[in-house]
Design a protein around this motif. Structure first.
Motif, PDB file in Angstrom:
ATOM      1  N   THR A 104      53.587  86.722  14.152  1.00 50.04           N
ATOM      2  CA  THR A 104      52.841  85.710  14.766  1.00 50.04           C
ATOM      3  C   THR A 104      52.409  84.628  13.675  1.00 50.04           C
ATOM      4  N   VAL A 105      52.673  83.549  13.914  1.00 46.44           N
ATOM      5  CA  VAL A 105      52.151  82.503  12.816  1.00 46.44           C
ATOM      6  C   VAL A 105      51.106  81.489  13.513  1.00 46.44           C
ATOM      7  N   VAL A 106      50.069  81.079  13.139  1.00 53.63           N
ATOM      8  CA  VAL A 106      49.372  80.095  13.688  1.00 53.63           C
ATOM      9  C   VAL A 106      49.225  78.968  12.880  1.00 53.63           C
ATOM     10  N   LEU A 107      49.758  77.608  13.137  1.00 51.93           N
ATOM     11  CA  LEU A 107      49.644  76.578  12.345  1.00 51.93           C
ATOM     12  C   LEU A 107      48.388  75.718  12.931  1.00 51.93           C
ATOM     13  N   VAL A 108      47.826  74.907  12.117  1.00 50.70           N
ATOM     14  CA  VAL A 108      47.040  73.804  12.582  1.00 50.70           C
ATOM     15  C   VAL A 108      47.312  72.483  11.810  1.00 50.70           C
ATOM     16  N   HIS A 109      47.111  71.700  12.844  1.00 52.82           N
ATOM     17  CA  HIS A 109      47.655  70.104  12.356  1.00 52.82           C
ATOM     18  C   HIS A 109      46.307  69.512  11.566  1.00 52.82           C
ATOM     19  N   LEU A 110      46.587  69.226  10.599  1.00 56.51           N
ATOM     20  CA  LEU A 110      45.613  68.446   9.455  1.00 56.51           C
ATOM     21  C   LEU A 110      45.546  67.093   9.378  1.00 56.51           C
ATOM     22  N   ASP A 111      44.462  66.472   9.282  1.00 57.66           N
ATOM     23  CA  ASP A 111      44.394  65.037   9.110  1.00 57.66           C
ATOM     24  C   ASP A 111      44.778  64.795   7.648  1.00 57.66           C
ATOM     25  N   SER A 112      44.719  63.348   7.160  1.00 56.35           N
ATOM     26  CA  SER A 112      45.272  63.021   5.911  1.00 56.35           C
ATOM     27  C   SER A 112      44.547  63.458   4.774  1.00 56.35           C
ATOM     28  N   SER A 113      43.341  63.966   5.018  1.00 57.29           N
ATOM     29  CA  SER A 113      42.554  64.549   3.876  1.00 57.29           C
ATOM     30  C   SER A 113      42.953  66.131   3.670  1.00 57.29           C
ATOM     31  N   ARG A 114      43.638  66.628   4.787  1.00 54.92           N
ATOM     32  CA  ARG A 114      43.951  68.147   4.428  1.00 54.92           C
ATOM     33  C   ARG A 114      42.933  68.886   4.512  1.00 54.92           C
ATOM     34  N   VAL A 115      41.852  68.666   5.043  1.00 57.50           N
ATOM     35  CA  VAL A 115      40.500  69.317   5.269  1.00 57.50           C
ATOM     36  C   VAL A 115      40.221  69.529   6.860  1.00 57.50           C
ATOM     37  N   ASN A 116      40.278  68.674   7.490  1.00 57.51           N
ATOM     38  CA  ASN A 116      39.886  68.680   9.044  1.00 57.51           C
ATOM     39  C   ASN A 116      41.082  68.581   9.697  1.00 57.51           C
ATOM     40  N   SER A 117      40.957  69.335  10.906  1.00 61.02           N
ATOM     41  CA  SER A 117      41.870  69.467  12.024  1.00 61.02           C
ATOM     42  C   SER A 117      41.853  68.377  12.782  1.00 61.02           C
ATOM     43  N   THR A 118      43.064  68.221  13.297  1.00 59.43           N
ATOM     44  CA  THR A 118      43.153  66.783  14.212  1.00 59.43           C
ATOM     45  C   THR A 118      44.014  67.056  15.279  1.00 59.43           C
ATOM     46  N   ARG A 119      43.594  66.410  16.349  1.00 55.42           N
ATOM     47  CA  ARG A 119      44.619  66.604  17.696  1.00 55.42           C
ATOM     48  C   ARG A 119      46.012  66.098  17.443  1.00 55.42           C
ATOM     49  N   TRP A 120      47.032  66.759  18.173  1.00 51.64           N
ATOM     50  CA  TRP A 120      48.351  66.526  18.128  1.00 51.64           C
ATOM     51  C   TRP A 120      48.551  65.275  19.053  1.00 51.64           C
ATOM     52  N   SER A 121      49.388  64.296  18.869  1.00 48.63           N
ATOM     53  CA  SER A 121      49.607  63.250  19.444  1.00 48.63           C
ATOM     54  C   SER A 121      50.413  63.512  20.692  1.00 48.63           C
ATOM     55  N   PRO A 122      50.234  62.533  21.789  1.00 46.45           N
ATOM     56  CA  PRO A 122      51.115  62.841  23.015  1.00 46.45           C
ATOM     57  C   PRO A 122      52.590  63.023  22.456  1.00 46.45           C
ATOM     58  N   GLU A 123      53.141  62.191  21.810  1.00 44.40           N
ATOM     59  CA  GLU A 123      54.688  62.361  21.342  1.00 44.40           C
ATOM     60  C   GLU A 123      54.839  63.883  20.741  1.00 44.40           C
ATOM     61  N   GLN A 124      53.981  64.346  20.142  1.00 41.49           N
ATOM     62  CA  GLN A 124      54.085  65.540  19.119  1.00 41.49           C
ATOM     63  C   GLN A 124      54.065  66.742  20.355  1.00 41.49           C
ATOM     64  N   ILE A 125      53.167  66.508  21.345  1.00 42.48           N
ATOM     65  CA  ILE A 125      53.145  67.459  22.463  1.00 42.48           C
ATOM     66  C   ILE A 125      54.270  67.566  22.979  1.00 42.48           C
ATOM     67  N   ALA A 126      54.846  66.458  23.483  1.00 49.68           N
ATOM     68  CA  ALA A 126      56.200  66.408  24.279  1.00 49.68           C
ATOM     69  C   ALA A 126      57.198  66.899  23.315  1.00 49.68           C
ATOM     70  N   ALA A 127      57.223  66.860  22.096  1.00 46.37           N
ATOM     71  CA  ALA A 127      58.244  67.368  21.386  1.00 46.37           C
ATOM     72  C   ALA A 127      58.271  69.144  21.218  1.00 46.37           C
ATOM     73  N   PHE A 128      57.030  69.451  21.020  1.00 43.45           N
ATOM     74  CA  PHE A 128      56.733  70.889  21.021  1.00 43.45           C
ATOM     75  C   PHE A 128      57.063  71.405  22.518  1.00 43.45           C
ATOM     76  N   GLU A 129      56.705  70.737  23.555  1.00 42.59           N
ATOM     77  CA  GLU A 129      57.005  71.456  24.886  1.00 42.59           C
ATOM     78  C   GLU A 129      58.588  71.497  25.175  1.00 42.59           C
ATOM     79  N   ALA A 130      59.221  70.613  24.579  1.00 42.08           N
ATOM     80  CA  ALA A 130      60.765  70.542  24.712  1.00 42.08           C
ATOM     81  C   ALA A 130      61.177  71.694  23.803  1.00 42.08           C
ATOM     82  N   LEU A 131      60.705  72.190  22.533  1.00 41.56           N
ATOM     83  CA  LEU A 131      60.924  73.070  21.804  1.00 41.56           C
ATOM     84  C   LEU A 131      60.546  74.676  22.608  1.00 41.56           C
ATOM     85  N   ARG A 132      59.336  74.411  23.301  1.00 40.82           N
ATOM     86  CA  ARG A 132      59.084  75.884  23.840  1.00 40.82           C
ATOM     87  C   ARG A 132      59.882  75.881  25.259  1.00 40.82           C
ATOM     88  N   ASP A 133      60.254  74.895  25.635  1.00 39.34           N
ATOM     89  CA  ASP A 133      61.054  75.169  27.134  1.00 39.34           C
ATOM     90  C   ASP A 133      62.638  75.402  26.664  1.00 39.34           C
TER      91      ASP A 133
END
Length: 138
Positions: A104-133
């Motif tokens: 089990t591998v958990v990844l976090v989305h990072l902002d450009s500073s690579r220090v803080n997490s940031t939300r996925w974009s709606p386009e990224q979420i749509a791509a992830f949902e297609a992968l999950r489905d």
């Protein structure tokens, strides 16, 4: 769910006995799993996400049911969970048709500073949902 056939290797010295040089240590299995989840993300997201610069692994849990040996392994990549800023993958490795390991591998989305997490974009979420489905179709 994507399935990849990947080579498993180890870092044994050239003079190591066969019993050592055929064994694949856990960290080499983790590297193969990373190749698989990165490939799945690149195939699903294209230019929407660079897994190398925009994500970080924050948790890995690995369970081995049997020893893995150098050579080919089939690797199933299942996107198990899509969070606000993270993804959870279930990676299953098979050798000779027998399940040998599950990670089990958990990844976090990072902002450009690579220090803080940031939300996925709606386009990224749509791509992830297609992968999950995709697991329902495979």
């Amino acid at each position: 769910m994507p399935r990849y056939t990947l080579p498993l290797r180890n870092n044994a010295t050239p003079d190591a006995p066969a019993s050592v040089s055929r064994h694949v240590p856990f960290y080499c299995v983790h590297e193969a799993a990373a190749v698989a989840w990165k490939r799945a993300l690149v195939e699903a997201c294209g230019d929407l996400l660079d897994p190398v610069t925009q994500t970080a692994v924050v948790n890995v849990v690995s369970n081995f049911g049997r020893e893995l040996f150098t050579g080919a392994a089939d690797v199933d990549v299942t996107l198990d969970r899509i969070g606000t800023t993270s993804l959870t993958f279930l990676i299953t490795l098979y050798q000779d048709g027998v399940q040998a390991a599950e990670l089990t591998v958990v990844l976090v989305h990072l902002d450009s500073s690579r220090v803080n997490s940031t939300r996925w974009s709606p386009e990224q979420i749509a791509a992830f949902e297609a992968l999950r489905d995709a697991r329902a179709v495979a």
